[in-house]
Each structure stands twice: as C-alpha cells, then as structure tokens.
Design a protein around this motif. Structure first.
Motif, PDB file in Angstrom:
ATOM      1  N   ILE A   1      27.940  78.393  62.427  1.00  0.00           N
ATOM      2  CA  ILE A   1      28.366  77.010  62.302  1.00  0.00           C
ATOM      3  C   ILE A   1      29.741  76.976  61.666  1.00  0.00           C
ATOM      4  CG2 ILE A   1      27.855  74.794  61.197  1.00  0.00           C
ATOM      5  CD1 ILE A   1      24.860  76.557  61.281  1.00  0.00           C
ATOM      6  N   LEU A   2      30.688  76.350  62.342  1.00  0.00           N
ATOM      7  CA  LEU A   2      32.041  76.202  61.814  1.00  0.00           C
ATOM      8  C   LEU A   2      32.284  74.740  61.446  1.00  0.00           C
ATOM      9  CD1 LEU A   2      34.198  78.358  64.286  1.00  0.00           C
ATOM     10  CD2 LEU A   2      33.104  79.066  62.159  1.00  0.00           C
ATOM     11  N   CYS A   3      32.839  74.540  60.255  1.00  0.00           N
ATOM     12  CA  CYS A   3      33.195  73.202  59.784  1.00  0.00           C
ATOM     13  C   CYS A   3      34.704  73.139  59.622  1.00  0.00           C
ATOM     14  CB  CYS A   3      32.514  72.902  58.447  1.00  0.00           C
ATOM     15  SG  CYS A   3      30.719  72.967  58.511  1.00  0.00           S
ATOM     16  N   LEU A   4      35.345  72.297  60.428  1.00  0.00           N
ATOM     17  CA  LEU A   4      36.797  72.206  60.423  1.00  0.00           C
ATOM     18  C   LEU A   4      37.249  70.807  60.036  1.00  0.00           C
ATOM     19  CD1 LEU A   4      37.635  73.987  63.812  1.00  0.00           C
ATOM     20  CD2 LEU A   4      37.186  75.024  61.602  1.00  0.00           C
ATOM     21  N   ALA A   5      38.444  70.729  59.475  1.00  0.00           N
ATOM     22  CA  ALA A   5      39.096  69.456  59.161  1.00  0.00           C
ATOM     23  C   ALA A   5      40.598  69.733  59.131  1.00  0.00           C
ATOM     24  CB  ALA A   5      38.609  68.901  57.828  1.00  0.00           C
ATOM     25  N   PRO A   6      41.419  68.683  59.194  1.00  0.00           N
ATOM     26  CA  PRO A   6      42.867  68.916  59.200  1.00  0.00           C
ATOM     27  C   PRO A   6      43.357  69.727  58.007  1.00  0.00           C
ATOM     28  CG  PRO A   6      42.389  66.654  59.779  1.00  0.00           C
ATOM     29  CD  PRO A   6      41.095  67.260  59.352  1.00  0.00           C
ATOM     30  N   ALA A   7      42.779  69.513  56.838  1.00  0.00           N
ATOM     31  CA  ALA A   7      43.174  70.254  55.637  1.00  0.00           C
ATOM     32  C   ALA A   7      41.954  70.947  55.055  1.00  0.00           C
ATOM     33  CB  ALA A   7      43.788  69.315  54.602  1.00  0.00           C
ATOM     34  N   LEU A   8      42.173  72.069  54.391  1.00  0.00           N
ATOM     35  CA  LEU A   8      41.072  72.824  53.817  1.00  0.00           C
ATOM     36  C   LEU A   8      40.310  71.988  52.791  1.00  0.00           C
ATOM     37  CD1 LEU A   8      39.610  75.529  53.726  1.00  0.00           C
ATOM     38  CD2 LEU A   8      41.209  76.283  51.965  1.00  0.00           C
ATOM     39  N   ARG A   9      41.020  71.163  52.055  1.00  0.00           N
ATOM     40  CA  ARG A   9      40.357  70.320  51.049  1.00  0.00           C
ATOM     41  C   ARG A   9      39.304  69.426  51.699  1.00  0.00           C
ATOM     42  NH1 ARG A   9      40.705  65.292  50.126  1.00  0.00           N
ATOM     43  NH2 ARG A   9      42.540  65.040  51.448  1.00  0.00           N
ATOM     44  N   GLN A  10      39.621  68.903  52.883  1.00  0.00           N
ATOM     45  CA  GLN A  10      38.680  68.026  53.568  1.00  0.00           C
ATOM     46  C   GLN A  10      37.461  68.788  54.073  1.00  0.00           C
ATOM     47  OE1 GLN A  10      41.851  66.741  56.181  1.00  0.00           O
ATOM     48  NE2 GLN A  10      41.571  64.612  55.547  1.00  0.00           N
ATOM     49  N   SER A  11      37.677  69.968  54.623  1.00  0.00           N
ATOM     50  CA  SER A  11      36.532  70.757  55.088  1.00  0.00           C
ATOM     51  C   SER A  11      35.703  71.262  53.913  1.00  0.00           C
ATOM     52  CB  SER A  11      37.002  71.926  55.967  1.00  0.00           C
ATOM     53  OG  SER A  11      37.990  72.701  55.323  1.00  0.00           O
ATOM     54  N   GLN A  12      36.328  71.475  52.763  1.00  0.00           N
ATOM     55  CA  GLN A  12      35.587  71.845  51.566  1.00  0.00           C
ATOM     56  C   GLN A  12      34.634  70.738  51.136  1.00  0.00           C
ATOM     57  OE1 GLN A  12      39.071  72.937  49.114  1.00  0.00           O
ATOM     58  NE2 GLN A  12      38.022  74.844  48.653  1.00  0.00           N
ATOM     59  N   GLU A  13      35.079  69.487  51.296  1.00  0.00           N
ATOM     60  CA  GLU A  13      34.222  68.361  50.939  1.00  0.00           C
ATOM     61  C   GLU A  13      32.970  68.338  51.805  1.00  0.00           C
ATOM     62  OE1 GLU A  13      34.427  65.973  48.530  1.00  0.00           O
ATOM     63  OE2 GLU A  13      36.037  67.218  47.701  1.00  0.00           O
ATOM     64  N   LEU A  14      33.141  68.599  53.094  1.00  0.00           N
ATOM     65  CA  LEU A  14      31.996  68.651  53.993  1.00  0.00           C
ATOM     66  C   LEU A  14      31.069  69.801  53.611  1.00  0.00           C
ATOM     67  CD1 LEU A  14      30.447  67.700  56.486  1.00  0.00           C
ATOM     68  CD2 LEU A  14      31.990  69.087  57.890  1.00  0.00           C
ATOM     69  N   PHE A  15      31.646  70.954  53.332  1.00  0.00           N
ATOM     70  CA  PHE A  15      30.827  72.110  52.965  1.00  0.00           C
ATOM     71  C   PHE A  15      30.104  71.873  51.643  1.00  0.00           C
ATOM     72  CE2 PHE A  15      30.173  76.258  50.953  1.00  0.00           C
ATOM     73  CZ  PHE A  15      29.370  76.856  51.917  1.00  0.00           C
ATOM     74  N   ALA A  16      30.745  71.149  50.723  1.00  0.00           N
ATOM     75  CA  ALA A  16      30.102  70.852  49.432  1.00  0.00           C
ATOM     76  C   ALA A  16      28.819  70.051  49.644  1.00  0.00           C
ATOM     77  CB  ALA A  16      31.070  70.086  48.530  1.00  0.00           C
ATOM     78  N   LYS A  17      28.823  69.141  50.623  1.00  0.00           N
ATOM     79  CA  LYS A  17      27.601  68.391  50.936  1.00  0.00           C
ATOM     80  C   LYS A  17      26.520  69.325  51.464  1.00  0.00           C
ATOM     81  CE  LYS A  17      30.014  64.066  52.168  1.00  0.00           C
ATOM     82  NZ  LYS A  17      29.434  63.172  51.175  1.00  0.00           N
ATOM     83  N   ILE A  18      26.914  70.229  52.358  1.00  0.00           N
ATOM     84  CA  ILE A  18      25.959  71.177  52.914  1.00  0.00           C
ATOM     85  C   ILE A  18      25.359  72.041  51.810  1.00  0.00           C
ATOM     86  CG2 ILE A  18      25.674  73.154  54.461  1.00  0.00           C
ATOM     87  CD1 ILE A  18      28.030  71.993  56.112  1.00  0.00           C
ATOM     88  N   ALA A  19      26.213  72.599  50.962  1.00  0.00           N
ATOM     89  CA  ALA A  19      25.753  73.466  49.888  1.00  0.00           C
ATOM     90  C   ALA A  19      24.876  72.705  48.903  1.00  0.00           C
ATOM     91  CB  ALA A  19      26.953  74.080  49.170  1.00  0.00           C
ATOM     92  N   GLY A  20      25.219  71.445  48.642  1.00  0.00           N
ATOM     93  CA  GLY A  20      24.411  70.635  47.737  1.00  0.00           C
ATOM     94  C   GLY A  20      23.013  70.398  48.287  1.00  0.00           C
ATOM     95  N   PHE A  21      22.914  70.085  49.574  1.00  0.00           N
ATOM     96  CA  PHE A  21      21.603  69.897  50.194  1.00  0.00           C
ATOM     97  C   PHE A  21      20.799  71.199  50.166  1.00  0.00           C
ATOM     98  CE2 PHE A  21      23.580  66.376  53.000  1.00  0.00           C
ATOM     99  CZ  PHE A  21      23.289  65.424  52.040  1.00  0.00           C
TER     100      PHE A  21
END
Length: 215
Positions: free
Chosen positions: A77-97
C-alpha cells in the motif's frame, strides 16, 4: 471449554471485520456517515473523492489502507501526497488506528513513514512525485491525497503499474480549480471506470451552519 468458546467467538468477530469495513470502522469507535458507508463497502478499483475539508475523506482512506494490510496478506500500500508532510498526516491516522486495535498483526518494522507486518503487508508513505514511486511494483492499493495538487506525471506513471497488479487507486482532494488530472478525470473520465463521491461542506454534520455562514 469456555476458553475454546471464547476463541470461536473471537474468530467469528474477526471474519465479520474482514468482510465488512463498516464494522471495522465501528470497531474503532467511528460511526460513518451514509456516504462513508457507501465508500467503505465499495468494490470499485478506481475511486474519486471530491470532498470538502473535515468531511472525513482522509480518515476513511486510512481505514481502507489498514484494513487491506491486515486482511489481505502480502499487500503493498502506497500513500502519496504533494508534500511529505501531508502524506505523513495520512500515515499517522493509519498508525493510530493500528495501535488502537492493539496491533492485531505483529509488526516486523514500525517506522515513522512505513509499517511492515508479519503477514507480508507493507504500508509506505511517500511525497507524490513520479520519481518517488520508481522501483515499486505489485501495488495493491495506491492512495493519492490532495490529488488535485499532485503532478500529472505521477498519475501517468502509476496507471500502468496498477494495470499489471490489478490494484486499487483512490484519489481524494478538495477542489483546486479547473486544471490537472484530478479535474480531468472527475469531469471527463469514463463513468464506468470511476466511482465518484462528492461531498460539500453543507453535507458534513460536523460542520455547523453557523460556521459556514461566517466563512
């Protein structure tokens, strides 16, 4: 005997969560909106989310990503966003769940930008440029956050990759003008290929009419 019965109940619950992502969301204490339930139960391999801020599109995408990793062993599974900070936010939700569930599948590697599980699944976070995805193959799920702002070259690079793997592509964004591949696919993409979800701020129960009036 009670212990064995307890194991059987737990197994049935796990099967229920594996088969129903809405039940999976509720297991995490999330009560999806009607459109979110439709998204979680979608079997489409091409999804566009044209949604306002605070609509929950990133939360739903994070749920889908984690569910795929847990219940489909060997998924990339790849999570992409224009900036790394934005994709980190998405990954933080995944890791939190993942942590909230008590790490139901043991981690092999749990890092700031990636998660590798004992079942062979991997979730990797990257900035959304064509260069960053070179070298990846067999992608099961690609999530592109703020898709209206990513480079068109990224889209044209990932499409052949997904065609080979048969993977799912989810592109989510708030509107950003009549430009770019997200706009093109939303307005001109084949209706049979894409499942589209459009959610305005007025449709989000968490946003009050008073706030919208002020804005």
């Amino acid at each position: 005997m009670l212990w064995r019965a307890g194991v059987m109940v737990e197994a049935r619950d796990d099967i229920r969560l594996a088969l129903d992502r809405v039940a999976f969301a509720k297991e995490l204490g999330i009560r999806p909106d009607a459109w979110q339930e439709d998204l979680l139960r979608s079997h489409s391999e091409r999804i566009l989310l044209n949604c306002s801020r605070q609509s929950g599109k990133s939360t739903m995408s994070a749920l889908i990503a984690l569910h795929r990793a847990l219940y489909h062993p060997g998924s990339l599974i790849l999570c992409l966003a224009p900036a790394l900070r934005q994709s980190q936010e998405l990954f933080a939700k995944i890791a939190g769940f993942y942590r909230d569930l008590g790490r139901p599948v043991s981690p092999i590697g749990e890092r700031k930008l990636s998660l590798e599980l004992e079942n062979g699944s991997r979730i990797i976070t990257l900035p959304g440029t064509e260069k960053t995805i070179r070298g990846f193959s067999g992608v099961s799920l690609l999530i592109v956050d703020e898709a209206a702002r990513v480079e068109d070259e990224l889209y044209f690079a990932v499409r052949p990759m997904l065609a080979v793997s048969g993977g799912t592509l989810i592109m989510l964004s708030t509107p950003y003008g009549q430009r770019g591949i997200f706009y093109q696919e939303w307005t001109h993409g084949g209706s049979r290929e894409w499942q589209r979800f459009r959610v305005s701020a007025e449709q989000v129960p968490r946003i009050s009419p008073e706030f919208l009036s002020e804005e």
